[in-house]
Scaffold this active site. Structure first.
Site, PDB file in Angstrom:
ATOM      1  N   GLU A  31      56.529  43.812  -4.174  1.00 52.65           N
ATOM      2  CA  GLU A  31      55.423  42.984  -3.684  1.00 52.65           C
ATOM      3  C   GLU A  31      55.870  42.301  -2.387  1.00 52.65           C
ATOM      4  O   GLU A  31      57.003  41.844  -2.275  1.00 52.65           O
ATOM      5  CB  GLU A  31      55.045  41.906  -4.701  1.00 52.65           C
ATOM      6  CG  GLU A  31      54.783  42.397  -6.118  1.00 52.65           C
ATOM      7  CD  GLU A  31      53.538  43.259  -6.276  1.00 52.65           C
ATOM      8  OE1 GLU A  31      52.849  43.532  -5.262  1.00 52.65           O
ATOM      9  OE2 GLU A  31      53.266  43.681  -7.413  1.00 52.65           O
ATOM     10  N   SER A  90      25.858  48.537  -2.694  1.00 52.95           N
ATOM     11  CA  SER A  90      26.819  48.455  -3.790  1.00 52.95           C
ATOM     12  C   SER A  90      26.149  47.914  -5.038  1.00 52.95           C
ATOM     13  O   SER A  90      25.357  46.974  -4.962  1.00 52.95           O
ATOM     14  CB  SER A  90      27.971  47.524  -3.426  1.00 52.95           C
ATOM     15  OG  SER A  90      28.730  47.230  -4.580  1.00 52.95           O
ATOM     16  N   ALA A 105      40.891  41.113  -8.441  1.00 52.90           N
ATOM     17  CA  ALA A 105      41.790  40.808  -9.553  1.00 52.90           C
ATOM     18  C   ALA A 105      43.226  41.285  -9.300  1.00 52.90           C
ATOM     19  O   ALA A 105      44.035  41.333 -10.210  1.00 52.90           O
ATOM     20  CB  ALA A 105      41.263  41.451 -10.840  1.00 52.90           C
ATOM     21  N   GLY A 106      43.512  41.665  -8.059  1.00 50.09           N
ATOM     22  CA  GLY A 106      44.872  42.136  -7.765  1.00 50.09           C
ATOM     23  C   GLY A 106      45.119  43.557  -8.245  1.00 50.09           C
ATOM     24  O   GLY A 106      46.252  44.031  -8.235  1.00 50.09           O
ATOM     25  N   LEU A 107      44.053  44.240  -8.657  1.00 53.85           N
ATOM     26  CA  LEU A 107      44.205  45.626  -9.125  1.00 53.85           C
ATOM     27  C   LEU A 107      43.627  46.606  -8.098  1.00 53.85           C
ATOM     28  O   LEU A 107      43.370  47.767  -8.393  1.00 53.85           O
ATOM     29  CB  LEU A 107      43.553  45.805 -10.501  1.00 53.85           C
ATOM     30  CG  LEU A 107      44.216  44.950 -11.599  1.00 53.85           C
ATOM     31  CD1 LEU A 107      43.421  45.020 -12.906  1.00 53.85           C
ATOM     32  CD2 LEU A 107      45.659  45.370 -11.849  1.00 53.85           C
ATOM     33  N   SER A 155      39.646  46.767  -3.468  1.00 55.51           N
ATOM     34  CA  SER A 155      39.339  46.997  -2.043  1.00 55.51           C
ATOM     35  C   SER A 155      39.841  48.375  -1.620  1.00 55.51           C
ATOM     36  O   SER A 155      39.128  49.112  -0.929  1.00 55.51           O
ATOM     37  CB  SER A 155      39.909  45.891  -1.150  1.00 55.51           C
ATOM     38  OG  SER A 155      41.302  45.804  -1.277  1.00 55.51           O
ATOM     39  N   GLU A 174      41.211  48.077   6.663  1.00 59.65           N
ATOM     40  CA  GLU A 174      41.489  46.769   6.063  1.00 59.65           C
ATOM     41  C   GLU A 174      42.174  45.837   7.079  1.00 59.65           C
ATOM     42  O   GLU A 174      41.866  44.656   7.162  1.00 59.65           O
ATOM     43  CB  GLU A 174      42.346  46.951   4.794  1.00 59.65           C
ATOM     44  CG  GLU A 174      42.452  45.700   3.965  1.00 59.65           C
ATOM     45  CD  GLU A 174      42.606  45.949   2.468  1.00 59.65           C
ATOM     46  OE1 GLU A 174      42.219  47.025   1.968  1.00 59.65           O
ATOM     47  OE2 GLU A 174      43.118  45.041   1.796  1.00 59.65           O
ATOM     48  N   ASP A 228      48.468  49.931  -1.468  1.00 64.43           N
ATOM     49  CA  ASP A 228      47.308  50.185  -2.331  1.00 64.43           C
ATOM     50  C   ASP A 228      46.637  51.519  -1.989  1.00 64.43           C
ATOM     51  O   ASP A 228      46.277  52.299  -2.879  1.00 64.43           O
ATOM     52  CB  ASP A 228      46.260  49.070  -2.159  1.00 64.43           C
ATOM     53  CG  ASP A 228      46.803  47.701  -2.494  1.00 64.43           C
ATOM     54  OD1 ASP A 228      47.959  47.627  -2.956  1.00 64.43           O
ATOM     55  OD2 ASP A 228      46.086  46.712  -2.285  1.00 64.43           O
ATOM     56  N   TYR A 247      48.771  35.353   3.008  1.00 64.86           N
ATOM     57  CA  TYR A 247      49.412  36.669   3.126  1.00 64.86           C
ATOM     58  C   TYR A 247      49.989  36.825   4.534  1.00 64.86           C
ATOM     59  O   TYR A 247      51.139  37.228   4.709  1.00 64.86           O
ATOM     60  CB  TYR A 247      48.377  37.763   2.825  1.00 64.86           C
ATOM     61  CG  TYR A 247      48.992  39.139   2.714  1.00 64.86           C
ATOM     62  CD1 TYR A 247      49.402  39.637   1.475  1.00 64.86           C
ATOM     63  CD2 TYR A 247      49.181  39.926   3.842  1.00 64.86           C
ATOM     64  CE1 TYR A 247      49.979  40.890   1.381  1.00 64.86           C
ATOM     65  CE2 TYR A 247      49.752  41.178   3.745  1.00 64.86           C
ATOM     66  CZ  TYR A 247      50.140  41.661   2.517  1.00 64.86           C
ATOM     67  OH  TYR A 247      50.712  42.900   2.422  1.00 64.86           O
TER      68      TYR A 247
HETATM   69  P1  ADP Z   1      41.434  43.400  -4.914  1.00 63.60           P
HETATM   70  O1  ADP Z   1      41.623  44.523  -3.947  1.00 63.60           O
HETATM   71  O2  ADP Z   1      42.714  42.985  -5.548  1.00 63.60           O
HETATM   72  O3  ADP Z   1      40.396  43.662  -5.942  1.00 63.60           O
HETATM   73  P2  ADP Z   1      40.592  42.061  -2.509  1.00 63.60           P
HETATM   74  O4  ADP Z   1      40.341  40.631  -2.201  1.00 63.60           O
HETATM   75  O5  ADP Z   1      41.603  42.791  -1.690  1.00 63.60           O
HETATM   76  O6  ADP Z   1      40.948  42.141  -4.073  1.00 63.60           O
HETATM   77  O7  ADP Z   1      39.242  42.881  -2.393  1.00 63.60           O
HETATM   78  C1  ADP Z   1      38.063  42.420  -3.003  1.00 63.60           C
HETATM   79  C2  ADP Z   1      36.911  42.607  -2.038  1.00 63.60           C
HETATM   80  O8  ADP Z   1      36.664  44.016  -1.861  1.00 63.60           O
HETATM   81  C3  ADP Z   1      35.594  42.052  -2.526  1.00 63.60           C
HETATM   82  O9  ADP Z   1      35.459  40.678  -2.221  1.00 63.60           O
HETATM   83  C4  ADP Z   1      34.587  42.893  -1.755  1.00 63.60           C
HETATM   84  O10 ADP Z   1      34.457  42.440  -0.430  1.00 63.60           O
HETATM   85  C5  ADP Z   1      35.280  44.246  -1.696  1.00 63.60           C
HETATM   86  N1  ADP Z   1      34.845  45.111  -2.785  1.00 63.60           N
HETATM   87  C6  ADP Z   1      35.630  45.708  -3.726  1.00 63.60           C
HETATM   88  N2  ADP Z   1      34.895  46.472  -4.564  1.00 63.60           N
HETATM   89  C7  ADP Z   1      33.616  46.374  -4.148  1.00 63.60           C
HETATM   90  C8  ADP Z   1      32.363  46.925  -4.607  1.00 63.60           C
HETATM   91  N3  ADP Z   1      32.303  47.737  -5.658  1.00 63.60           N
HETATM   92  N4  ADP Z   1      31.245  46.603  -3.922  1.00 63.60           N
HETATM   93  C9  ADP Z   1      31.297  45.789  -2.839  1.00 63.60           C
HETATM   94  N5  ADP Z   1      32.435  45.245  -2.388  1.00 63.60           N
HETATM   95  C10 ADP Z   1      33.577  45.524  -3.011  1.00 63.60           C
HETATM   96 MG    MG Z   2      42.710  44.471  -2.157  1.00 66.14          MG
END
Ligand code: ADP
Ligand code: MG
Length: 454
Positions: A59, A93, A170-172, A175, A212, A224, A276
């Site tokens: 990490e 979405s 959720a950190g999984l 994105s 990103e 990721d 970050y």
């Molecule tokens: P993680 O990647 O750990 O879930 P991030 O903060 O990096 O957390 O990414 C989350 C963001 O990604 C959300 O706030 C949204 O902007 C975008 N995102 C992820 N999945 C979706 C989805 N299915 N529809 C729209 N936006 C999404």
């Molecule tokens: Mg992410």
């Protein structure tokens, strides 16, 4: 805050933990196809899926060239898509009303108009991918060679509909799952190639990373996206972030009666803004003091704990003799210590997983050391993450650690199959006692990378 299980606790004391069910990807893909048709008035050409990831170690070291140990898990984001011929990209979405996603900005743009700073909200992850693909195609990204196959002609456009089974924020890696499923869909629509090879997947991962970094503006390092596009089922990736080479480690804890349990703490993402980037800046400042391009270069090819300690001694010495430091001294030293020990732990786990029958108890102890380093040296944990780890360990997990960037998000734990329910109940109780939000539980299996589903 304590998560020691009371000796007198009985199963009746535990509230019922909330599990996230296994995703039925095919069923979700069919439903998404219908939603697409309702929204755009025509059927999609196909549906593509890409998974989120967990990470055993590494990490906050991807941007420093360290080794990470991710695996793609079975929760995916799906993108249904059909091409357009007017250079326009539209997206919707199914998570749009989700509190972690919601925004009211337009989700339509000409691909030619996309540039850093013009698109905000979740659409940035989508639009950014088309921008990143063109960038990699013309050799403008950090990818070692231009990959023209990724280029989208000026007239190319697409209608997209997205649905995710990955818990968001959720950190999984929801994105990356979003970016990678969009990348596979656009690549496939444009080239007709549904089976990009590893070299193309590596280039697509770079396009997603650029999306990103430059369009969304999150300074992440490629872990990721690589896991989402290049994993194989049943394997862990040893990802060398100097050059994005991967070694695949067949490592199935189920053979030893174990599994990966993830706990989404659902802790609110307070304080996370800019953190970050500031960790990254401190690591880069430490590298400047050590006069190396990235922190990975301060360690030998096969680093040991002694090598990590020697780098810290050298850092202290260089500052004593007047080396210039652009960031806070104490913080920079802590981040350096995290980076060095984390890189060594990754190598130690990778070595262990190369063996036919890995010593999982040893791996578990390293996971705990990794968490302590994220808590004390990287300083990115929150009480919910520490409580989830404590709760897992007090209920008998072999190891547990925060996964991803911290400040909320998830913990993964290495647990025996028969203790999963008891462990989840113990963490659930611990969260209730501390007044935290109710966590979500998932079991994660190392799964295949992104692919076409329909
Ligand atoms: P993680 O990647 O750990 O879930 P991030 O903060 O990096 O957390 O990414 C989350 C963001 O990604 C959300 O706030 C949204 O902007 C975008 N995102 C992820 N999945 C979706 C989805 N299915 N529809 C729209 N936006 C999404
Ligand atoms: Mg992410």
């Amino acid at each position: 805050m304590s998560c020691e299980l009371s000796e007198t606790a009985t199963p009746e004391d535990f509230a019922r933990p909330r599990w996230v069910g296994q995703p039925d990807v095919l069923e979700r893909a069919q439903r998404l196809s219908q939603k697409f048709e309702e929204a755009y008035g025509r059927a999609p050409v196909g549906v593509w899926a890409a998974p989120g990831r967990a990470n055993l170690m590494g990490e906050y070291v991807d941007f420093s060239g360290g080794m990470c140990l991710p695996f793609a898990h079975q929760y995916v984001t799906l993108t249904a898509a059909a091409p357009r011929e007017d250079g326009v990209l539209n997206a919707q979405s199914m998570q749009d009303a989700d509190e972690s996603v919601a925004d009211d900005r337009p989700r339509s743009t000409r691909i030619d108009d996309i540039e850093p700073g013009v698109i905000s909200g979740w659409f940035g992850y989508v639009a950014g991918v088309s921008w990143g693909m063109n960038r990699v195609a013309r050799g403008a990204s950090a990818h070692p060679v231009a990959v023209p196959e990724l280029g989208l002609p000026t007239s190319f456009g697409a209608d997209l509909m997205v649905d995710s089974t990955v818990p968001i924020g959720a950190g999984l890696a929801s994105s990356a799952a979003l970016e990678c499923s969009v990348a596979l869909s656009l690549f496939s629509l444009n080239t007709g190639n549904d089976h990009p090879n590893d070299a193309l997947r590596r280039a697509l991962a770079r396009a997603c990373m650029d999306a990103e970094n430059y369009i969304v503006g999150a300074n992440t390092g490629g872990l990721d996206q690589t896991a989402s596009l290049r994993s194989h089922a049943g394997e862990i990736l040893a990802l060398d972030c100097r050059d994005f080479d991967v070694v695949r480690l067949p490592a199935d804890p189920a053979l030893a009666g174990l599994t990966w349990l993830a706990i989404d703490t659902r802790a609110p993402h307070k304080l996370a803004d800019g953190q970050y980037s500031s960790r990254r800046a401190e690591c880069e400042a430490a590298a400047a003091v050590l006069d190396v391009p990235t922190l990975r270069d301060a360690l030998p090819e096969h680093p040991t704990p002694d090598d990590a300690a020697a780098v810290l001694d050298r850092f202290d010495h260089l500052l004593e003799v007047g080396a210039e430091l652009t960031e806070d001294r104490e913080n920079t030293r802590l981040r350096l210590r995290h980076s060095m020990t984390e890189m060594v732990r990754s190598v130690q786990i990778a070595d262990e997983l190369h063996s036919d029958s890995p010593d999982w108890a040893f791996v578990g102890r390293l996971l705990v050391e990794g968490h302590e380093s994220m808590r004390d040296d990287c300083e990115v944990t929150v009480p919910e993450l520490d409580a989830a780890v404590d709760g897992c360990l007090s209920a008998g997990a072999l190891g547990a650690k925060v996964v991803g960037g911290g400040f909320g998000g998830s913990v993964i734990a290495l647990v025996s199959l028969e203790s999963v329910d008891r462990l989840a109940a113990a963490v659930q109780l611990c969260f209730a006692q501390n007044g935290f939000r109710e966590p979500l539980f998932l079991t994660l299996q190392p799964s295949e990378a992104g692919r076409r589903i329909l």
